[in-house]
Design a protein around this motif. Structure first.
Motif, PDB file in Angstrom:
ATOM      1  N   PHE A   1      64.732  92.657  32.784  1.00 26.33           N
ATOM      2  CA  PHE A   1      65.496  91.461  32.385  1.00 26.33           C
ATOM      3  C   PHE A   1      66.561  91.066  33.399  1.00 26.33           C
ATOM      4  N   VAL A   2      66.970  91.960  34.268  1.00 24.65           N
ATOM      5  CA  VAL A   2      68.071  91.654  35.196  1.00 24.65           C
ATOM      6  C   VAL A   2      67.518  91.342  36.588  1.00 24.65           C
ATOM      7  N   SER A   3      66.633  92.210  37.079  1.00 24.94           N
ATOM      8  CA  SER A   3      66.110  92.024  38.429  1.00 24.94           C
ATOM      9  C   SER A   3      65.341  90.713  38.556  1.00 24.94           C
ATOM     10  N   TYR A   4      65.321  90.208  39.791  1.00 27.83           N
ATOM     11  CA  TYR A   4      64.504  89.032  40.064  1.00 27.83           C
ATOM     12  C   TYR A   4      63.040  89.427  40.005  1.00 27.83           C
ATOM     13  N   GLY A   5      62.217  88.593  39.411  1.00 28.31           N
ATOM     14  CA  GLY A   5      60.777  88.857  39.388  1.00 28.31           C
ATOM     15  C   GLY A   5      60.167  88.222  38.154  1.00 28.31           C
ATOM     16  N   GLY A   6      59.279  87.248  38.372  1.00 26.38           N
ATOM     17  CA  GLY A   6      58.683  86.495  37.271  1.00 26.38           C
ATOM     18  C   GLY A   6      57.842  87.375  36.366  1.00 26.38           C
ATOM     19  N   SER A   7      56.891  88.095  36.916  1.00 21.68           N
ATOM     20  CA  SER A   7      55.978  88.902  36.097  1.00 21.68           C
ATOM     21  C   SER A   7      56.774  89.880  35.255  1.00 21.68           C
ATOM     22  N   SER A   8      57.727  90.525  35.888  1.00 16.47           N
ATOM     23  CA  SER A   8      58.518  91.542  35.203  1.00 16.47           C
ATOM     24  C   SER A   8      59.279  90.919  34.039  1.00 16.47           C
ATOM     25  N   LEU A   9      59.895  89.766  34.310  1.00 12.80           N
ATOM     26  CA  LEU A   9      60.712  89.123  33.284  1.00 12.80           C
ATOM     27  C   LEU A   9      59.852  88.653  32.112  1.00 12.80           C
ATOM     28  N   VAL A  10      58.758  87.971  32.425  1.00 16.13           N
ATOM     29  CA  VAL A  10      57.901  87.442  31.361  1.00 16.13           C
ATOM     30  C   VAL A  10      57.298  88.597  30.560  1.00 16.13           C
ATOM     31  N   ALA A  11      56.850  89.649  31.269  1.00 15.30           N
ATOM     32  CA  ALA A  11      56.290  90.801  30.565  1.00 15.30           C
ATOM     33  C   ALA A  11      57.343  91.432  29.671  1.00 15.30           C
ATOM     34  N   GLY A  12      58.583  91.492  30.179  1.00  9.60           N
ATOM     35  CA  GLY A  12      59.665  92.043  29.357  1.00  9.60           C
ATOM     36  C   GLY A  12      59.850  91.249  28.084  1.00  9.60           C
ATOM     37  N   PHE A  13      59.835  89.915  28.210  1.00  5.69           N
ATOM     38  CA  PHE A  13      60.028  89.083  27.026  1.00  5.69           C
ATOM     39  C   PHE A  13      58.818  89.149  26.094  1.00  5.69           C
ATOM     40  N   ILE A  14      57.616  89.329  26.637  1.00  9.93           N
ATOM     41  CA  ILE A  14      56.446  89.525  25.774  1.00  9.93           C
ATOM     42  C   ILE A  14      56.643  90.780  24.940  1.00  9.93           C
ATOM     43  N   GLY A  15      57.162  91.845  25.583  1.00  8.27           N
ATOM     44  CA  GLY A  15      57.464  93.074  24.843  1.00  8.27           C
ATOM     45  C   GLY A  15      58.456  92.798  23.727  1.00  8.27           C
ATOM     46  N   VAL A  16      59.528  92.034  24.067  1.00  9.36           N
ATOM     47  CA  VAL A  16      60.533  91.690  23.053  1.00  9.36           C
ATOM     48  C   VAL A  16      59.871  90.892  21.923  1.00  9.36           C
ATOM     49  N   GLY A  17      58.980  89.953  22.302  1.00 12.67           N
ATOM     50  CA  GLY A  17      58.281  89.160  21.292  1.00 12.67           C
ATOM     51  C   GLY A  17      57.476  90.049  20.356  1.00 12.67           C
ATOM     52  N   LEU A  18      56.812  91.047  20.942  1.00 10.61           N
ATOM     53  CA  LEU A  18      56.014  91.953  20.102  1.00 10.61           C
ATOM     54  C   LEU A  18      56.919  92.729  19.147  1.00 10.61           C
ATOM     55  N   ILE A  19      58.055  93.195  19.680  1.00 13.09           N
ATOM     56  CA  ILE A  19      58.988  93.946  18.813  1.00 13.09           C
ATOM     57  C   ILE A  19      59.478  93.038  17.682  1.00 13.09           C
ATOM     58  N   CYS A  20      59.786  91.768  18.023  1.00 10.72           N
ATOM     59  CA  CYS A  20      60.234  90.821  16.999  1.00 10.72           C
ATOM     60  C   CYS A  20      59.121  90.574  15.977  1.00 10.72           C
ATOM     61  N   SER A  21      57.921  90.506  16.504  1.00 10.15           N
ATOM     62  CA  SER A  21      56.787  90.288  15.615  1.00 10.15           C
ATOM     63  C   SER A  21      56.701  91.402  14.576  1.00 10.15           C
TER      64      SER A  21
ATOM     65  N   GLN B   1      64.168  82.160  38.757  1.00 12.87           N
ATOM     66  CA  GLN B   1      64.374  83.209  37.754  1.00 12.87           C
ATOM     67  C   GLN B   1      64.743  82.580  36.408  1.00 12.87           C
ATOM     68  N   ALA B   2      65.586  81.538  36.454  1.00 15.67           N
ATOM     69  CA  ALA B   2      65.964  80.874  35.207  1.00 15.67           C
ATOM     70  C   ALA B   2      64.717  80.271  34.553  1.00 15.67           C
ATOM     71  N   ALA B   3      63.872  79.672  35.386  1.00 10.11           N
ATOM     72  CA  ALA B   3      62.650  79.089  34.838  1.00 10.11           C
ATOM     73  C   ALA B   3      61.782  80.166  34.206  1.00 10.11           C
ATOM     74  N   PHE B   4      61.681  81.294  34.865  1.00  9.70           N
ATOM     75  CA  PHE B   4      60.875  82.379  34.286  1.00  9.70           C
ATOM     76  C   PHE B   4      61.509  82.914  33.009  1.00  9.70           C
ATOM     77  N   GLY B   5      62.867  82.897  32.985  1.00 10.06           N
ATOM     78  CA  GLY B   5      63.535  83.320  31.763  1.00 10.06           C
ATOM     79  C   GLY B   5      63.125  82.426  30.604  1.00 10.06           C
ATOM     80  N   GLY B   6      63.147  81.084  30.858  1.00  6.38           N
ATOM     81  CA  GLY B   6      62.725  80.142  29.808  1.00  6.38           C
ATOM     82  C   GLY B   6      61.280  80.397  29.414  1.00  6.38           C
ATOM     83  N   LEU B   7      60.449  80.578  30.408  1.00  2.00           N
ATOM     84  CA  LEU B   7      59.033  80.855  30.155  1.00  2.00           C
ATOM     85  C   LEU B   7      58.893  82.132  29.333  1.00  2.00           C
ATOM     86  N   GLY B   8      59.731  83.125  29.669  1.00  2.73           N
ATOM     87  CA  GLY B   8      59.694  84.392  28.945  1.00  2.73           C
ATOM     88  C   GLY B   8      60.039  84.200  27.478  1.00  2.73           C
ATOM     89  N   LEU B   9      61.092  83.387  27.224  1.00  7.06           N
ATOM     90  CA  LEU B   9      61.479  83.138  25.824  1.00  7.06           C
ATOM     91  C   LEU B   9      60.335  82.471  25.070  1.00  7.06           C
TER      92      LEU B   9
END
Lengths: 753, 421
Positions: free
Chosen positions: B377-397, B66-74
């Motif tokens: 962002f809280v639950s375990y799950g790579g796809s969910s986490l990365v997709a969540g961060f992609i959403g955050v990236g879009l909002i930041c964009s 999960q930590a690795a996916f978090g990094g990947l998500g960022l």
């Protein structure tokens, strides 16, 4: 300017964003509110529920109390025993393969990841025989330790595998159904998807249960040596006096039976099932037991430490059944805190002991005497005339076993010293041969004939009729009654005296006088007692019978007490004077048990004080006074003495076909014997062929043979009552009398007289 | 204002030039996501480490992944935020088509099981060697992009008929996800659409009317299912779904008959949440409570229960507050944006995430029926986490682009244009 969202936030988009944010805030507030409700408002309840899951409770078994006889001999006790269990994977021998695989992986740790499947398999196969040999050695050693043959052990292993496989299939099928319910595409789910191993596949299973200490000791040494073998303590009920060896001295037997078997002055009789009917046995758990004593009372929430769990044994029948709650005891409890591993132990409380009034040695002697192999309880040539007179039932073949019951009651205390019902049986036979025990109509082995089976009283009731008639003033003790052969002057076919029926004569004719009380009892004159009963009237007769306890139980604490009936004529008949007349000689609408018979004689011997018979020592004594006429009591006792001690008494003489005769009650120095014979009409036992209603075979016909004896020191009052009934043994004292005589001998041998 | 060289810009203003800024509410969104992710890591470790019996040192493998996916998500968020979000507009149909293609792919029966492994009978995952990928997570983003782009210059959604095309856009991925089956994820599309329509300026009366119709329909389906379930028939919803609904209904009526069976999962979660009390328990104790609660999916769908057990009401309020802050900050980003596509994109992404949060927490606290859905962002799950961060990236964009000075009046529906007022 009017204040409105439009004027404060001119942009509609921004207003809509606010709307969305407020919506989100509202949703968040609802969630936070519910979280608050759960954590703060209901927090304690939920915390308690969560903490309860941290704790696991394990209940340890109870230890059942003992059943003791009157002298403290242990009749039933829990013995330490052991269950031998083996892990399922060892039973299936999967263990050998996985163990070999584990070792192969360890020994080739570095190379393992580079090997392909075939190479790995080769390595495993090389190690496999060694582990298979370990298992083979284990099974061989185990078979030896348990005293089983290899085949028997193999059978037990396959039984376990079969049970587990059957259960797994049921569970997997259920899972498959549930999974198919849950997903869209049925074809995607197969049995393989749900075939997860069950607990049964990991657990150990019993290979032998309830093995004794020394076997357990042998297996315990194997446990250290072999894998997956477990030994667990388990209780086993032991009945040390279930089978006893009794020496029977034939010196006082009727002369044709007196000769001991060649080479042995005394005969050793192995009695199987001593007091089984009284002690009872154990059975498997039933749903009702769990409902009767659940772990937690659903109403009060109180935890019952004596609650039942699967695999518990429950007392069945006899004292084991009736004193279940006393004997059971309370479980121990081990509370484990699963997070810390901490344990709290509450020790079990053993069940209470139950002490009986029965003397098991005397009981065994009585049962031995009633064993058909001894000869007293088997048809003998001198039991019946060589040629059967017309109209009489065909006698049973010589040597046919006779069954019945005997009760020995101590008069002073009302305590039952022995209560035999033949045939008895061992608990092992109950397991192996239940069908025969429960359904053989002739033997009716499982019925306690001393307590649970109705018999017409017959002539042994006559002292009661005498005392009742005199005590209620219906009959003056000094007035004589003439034996006329038949009670109704014009009806020689009804209400006859036995002497008229058999020999066409009358007692008055034989003796030359009308009969007075002692004599009438000694010769068992029916006319005398018809007269007394008709003078009493039917209501009084019923009343007196009931006062002596017929129709009410004893509350002994054993099952299926037959309470006795009196004054209940067959359907369609009204209770009438003729019923009273019949009841005067113990026939008609009255039936009771050998224990009733003994109890009534004991009441007479105590001068009218009724003391409720007891089989459990701690049962409180219950007494009542019947206020009987002492003169009548003395006359009755004298009549009973004459009956067995005087030549003319019906209970005095044993006659043999060759014309010889001898007294039934052998002379025992220092003892006085009182007694009365009786004959009870009995229903035939028929064997009906269900396919052919006309084909009826008569298994038993004829009368039951009664004998009640009281015995005491010469010059003193009677101390013990012995009542004996032998089924289908014919009239009079030929069969029951000698058995009663031998029971007196048994009382002497056990030091009671 | 621009963070770098504002003065220089002021000196030589390039009126049409696109500008970026680093001072924007997008950081709040990212910050909240990061904090939630850390809370998630802690609770995953607690739930999984506890499950492993606490043996061994170091973190559980699950936590490490999960930590690795978090990094990947960022990294994904960074990568997504760098190009101008408007490049998505021409790509929108391509993206949507690609995602729909993936959704179809997982459903095609001829695809080998090694690539799409059905789990519990559902085909949701594509097997990519060490990681599994769940196309429906990407579908959510693609759908928001497509809808935002569709709605950006229109005003026909003011009419009822105009609501139909966006509905159809929603229906295609939704339908495919429903077939997987994944009812929970499919249901997220409707609130996101409604939120975007609200933001775009659709008539509230229409939306409320449509929503009421939808609710009546849903209530009808549930009522019919409950009635048929009494007779042991399940014509519309499946038995387990009816059971889960009934568990909530029964709980609302104060019945506690579901210790085992249909209400089991929900009841365990509620017990754990309640056991958290005001301020929760130390890690070891909480881990023990979770481990022996037999809570299924403690690291996944039911992680909110673990969070509250660990941190108590304080943690529950904190997590809900973080999501609200995230949503609020997204609204600020939208408010600051002048470009209708950017606005709707942000609103759509934020609404979808927040709806998922409400449904997930709602089922954890026993207000909603159990359905398979992660807590973003809280639950375990790579796809969910990365997709969540992609959403955050879009909002930041969106957040980091300032409008050029010469930017026309931001497009939005103005009621003054409308004769109906």
């Amino acid at each position: 300017m009017r204040l409105s969202p439009r004027t404060i936030i001119p942009s509609m988009f921004h207003r809509r964003l606010w709307l969305l944010f407020l919506g989100a805030g509202g949703a968040g507030a609802v969630l936070a509110g519910q979280s608050y409700r759960l954590t703060v408002a209901q927090g304690e309840r939920h915390l308690a529920a969560a903490e309860a899951r941290l704790v696991s409770e394990r209940w340890t078994p109870t230890q059942r109390g003992m059943i003791l006889d009157r002298k403290g001999r242990v009749l039933a006790r829990d013995e330490a025993s052991y269950d031998i269990r083996v892990r399922y994977r060892v039973i299936t021998e999967e263990w050998a393969y996985s163990e070999a695989a584990r070792r192969a992986r360890r020994e080739h740790r570095d190379a393992w990841p580079t090997l392909d499947r075939a190479q790995r398999d080769a390595l495993v196969q090389r190690l496999l025989p060694e582990h298979q040999a370990t298992l083979r050695a284990m099974w061989a050693d185990l078979a030896q330790a348990l005293g089983l043959s290899a085949e028997e052990l193999e059978q037990r292993k396959s039984a376990v595998r079969r049970d587990v496989a059957r259960m797994a299939m049921t569970v997997w099928d259920r899972w498959l159904e549930a999974r198919r319910e849950e997903v869209n595409r049925e074809q995607e789910v197969t049995l393989e998807d749900v075939q997860r191993p069950l607990r049964e596949h990991q657990e150990s299973h019993p290979i032998a249960q309830g093995v004794a200490e020394e076997v357990g000791h042998r297996v315990r040494r194997l446990v250290e040596k072999y894998p997956g073998l477990e030994i667990a303590p388990s209780g086993r009920r032991a009945y040390p006096f279930e089978t006893m060896e009794v020496e029977v001295d034939r010196a006082s037997f009727p002369s044709p039976l007196r000769a001991p078997p060649p080479g042995a002055p005394v005969q050793a009789v192995k009695v199987e099932g001593v007091a089984t009917h009284i002690i009872g046995w154990e059975r498997g758990l039933a749903a009702e037991d769990i409902a009767r004593r659940p772990r937690v009372d659903p109403k009060t929430g109180v935890v019952d430490r004596g609650h039942y769990q699967p695999r518990d044994r429950v007392g069945a029948r006899g004292i084991e059944g009736s004193h279940e709650d006393t004997l059971r005891g309370q479980r121990g409890r081990v509370t484990t805190h699963r997070d810390t591993g901490e344990e709290q132990v509450v020790e079990h409380v053993p069940g209470g002991d139950v002490r009986l009034t029965v003397d098991v040695a005397l009981q065994a002697r009585v049962q031995a005497l009633m064993d058909p192999s001894v000869g007293l309880a088997a048809v003998q040539p001198w039991h019946h005339p060589a040629v059967t007179p017309a109209g009489q039932p065909t006698p049973l073949a010589d040597g046919t076993p006779l069954f019945g019951a005997a009760v020995v009651l101590e008069i002073d205390s009302g305590e039952i010293l022995a209560m035999a019902s033949t045939p008895s049986f061992t608990r092992d036979r109950l397991q192996e041969d239940a069908e025969e025990i429960y359904s053989n109509p002739v033997e009716a082995a499982w019925v306690n004939k001393a307590l649970s089976k109705p018999y017409p009283p017959g002539s042994i009731i006559k002292p009661l009729v005498l005392v009742s008639a005199v005590s209620s003033g219906a009959h003056a003790l000094g007035s004589a009654v003439e034996c006329t052969g038949h009670f109704l002057p014009n009806r020689p076919d009804r209400f006859r005296c036995w002497v008229f029926k058999q020999f066409g004569t009358t007692h008055t004719g034989l003796l030359g006088r009308s009969l007075l009380a002692p004599e009438a009892l000694a010769v068992s004159c029916n006319i005398y007692f018809y007269t007394l009963a008709s003078r009493l009237g039917v209501e009084k007769v019923v009343e007196w019978y009931k006062a002596f306890g017929i129709g009410s139980g004893f509350g002994l604490g054993l099952d299926d007490e037959y309470r006795g009936v009196v004054g209940e004529p067959p359907p369609g008949e009204r209770l009438s004077q003729s019923h009273a007349i019949l009841m005067g000689i113990g026939q008609g609408p009255v039936a009771y048990t050998p224990l009733h018979a003994a109890d009534i004689y004991a009441t007479l011997a105590r001068g009218g004080l009724r003391l409720m018979p007891r089989v459990v020592k701690s049962a409180p004594p219950r007494a009542s006074d019947l206020h009987l006429d002492t003169g009548a009591l003395d006359a009755a006792l004298e009549g009973l003495r004459q009956s067995v001690q005087e030549d003319f008494g019906t209970g005095h003489t044993l006659r043999f076909p060759d014309g010889t005769r001898e007294p039934i009650f052998t002379d025992r120095p220092g003892l006085s014997v009182y007694g009365k014979t009786g004959t009870a009409e009995a229903p035939d036992i028929l064997d009906r062929d269900p396919s052919d209603p006309d084909a009826v075979r008569v298994l038993r016909e004829g009368d039951h043979s009664w004998f009640v004896v009281m015995v005491g020191k010469k010059g003193g009052p009677p101390r013990f009552v012995i009542s004996v009934v032998m089924e289908y043994a014919g009239s009079g004292g030929r069969v029951s009398g000698p058995i009663a005589n031998q029971i007196i001998g048994a009382l002497v041998a056990e030091g009671y007289l | 204002m621009s963070a770098r060289g504002g003065r220089a810009r002021k000196a030589r203003p390039v009126l049409h030039q696109r500008r970026t800024t680093l001072l924007h509410a997008g950081w709040v969104v990212l910050g909240c996501a990061a904090v939630l992710c850390v809370i998630g890591l802690h609770c995953i470790e607690l739930a999984r480490g506890g499950a492993a019996g606490g043996q061994g040192t170091g973190l559980a493998a699950t936590t490490m992944r999960q930590a690795a996916f978090g990094g990947l998500g960022l990294l994904a968020a960074l990568a997504v935020s760098l190009p101008h979000y408007r490049v998505l507009i021409p790509l929108r149909w391509l993206i949507l088509a690609g995602v729909v293609g993936l959704l179809v792919f997982v459903l095609v029966p001829v695809v080998p099981d090694s690539l799409v492994t059905p789990r519990n009978g559902a085909r949701r995952w594509i097997n990519l060697g060490p990681v599994d990928f769940q196309p429906s997570e990407l579908a959510k983003i693609a759908y928001v992009i497509a809808t935002a782009a569709y709605l950006r210059y229109r005003s026909n959604y003011r009419t009822l008929a105009g609501l139909i095309p966006p509905g159809i856009i929603a229906f295609v991925p939704m339908g495919l996800i429903l077939v997987e089956p994944d009812l929970g994820t499919a249901l997220l599309f409707i609130p996101a659409l409604v939120a975007m329509l609200v933001a775009a300026g659709a008539r509230l009366a229409h939306l409320i009317g449509a929503a009421s119709l939808g609710l009546v329909f849903a209530a009808g389906v549930i009522a019919v299912s409950l009635v048929f379930a009494q007779r042991g028939e399940y014509p519309v919803l499946r038995a387990y779904q009816v059971d889960r609904i009934r568990a909530v209904v029964d709980r609302a009526r104060g019945e506690q008959g579901h210790d085992e069976g249909r209400g089991f999962q929900g009841l365990q979660a509620m017990t754990l949440i309640g056991a958290g009390g005001v301020d929760g328990h130390p890690t070891a104790r909480s881990a023990a409570l979770v481990k022996y609660s037999s809570l299924p999916e403690g690291h996944n769908d039911m992680i909110f229960a673990v969070v509250v057990n660990r941190f108590g009401m304080v943690g529950a309020a904190g997590v809900i507050g973080l999501y609200l802050a995230m949503f609020g900050a997204s609204m600020l980003v939208a408010a600051a944006c002048k470009d209708p596509f950017g606005r709707l994109l942000v609103v759509g992404l934020a609404s979808m995430t927040f709806t998922q949060v409400v449904i997930n927490i709602g089922m954890n606290v026993g207000l909603l029926p159990i359905t398979g859905m992660t807590l973003p962002f809280v639950s375990y799950g790579g796809s969910s986490l990365v997709a969540g961060f992609i959403g955050v990236g879009l909002i930041c964009s969106v957040a980091m682009r300032r409008p050029p000075y010469l930017w026309r009046h931001s497009f939005e529906y103005d009621p003054r244009d409308d004769d109906e007022g």
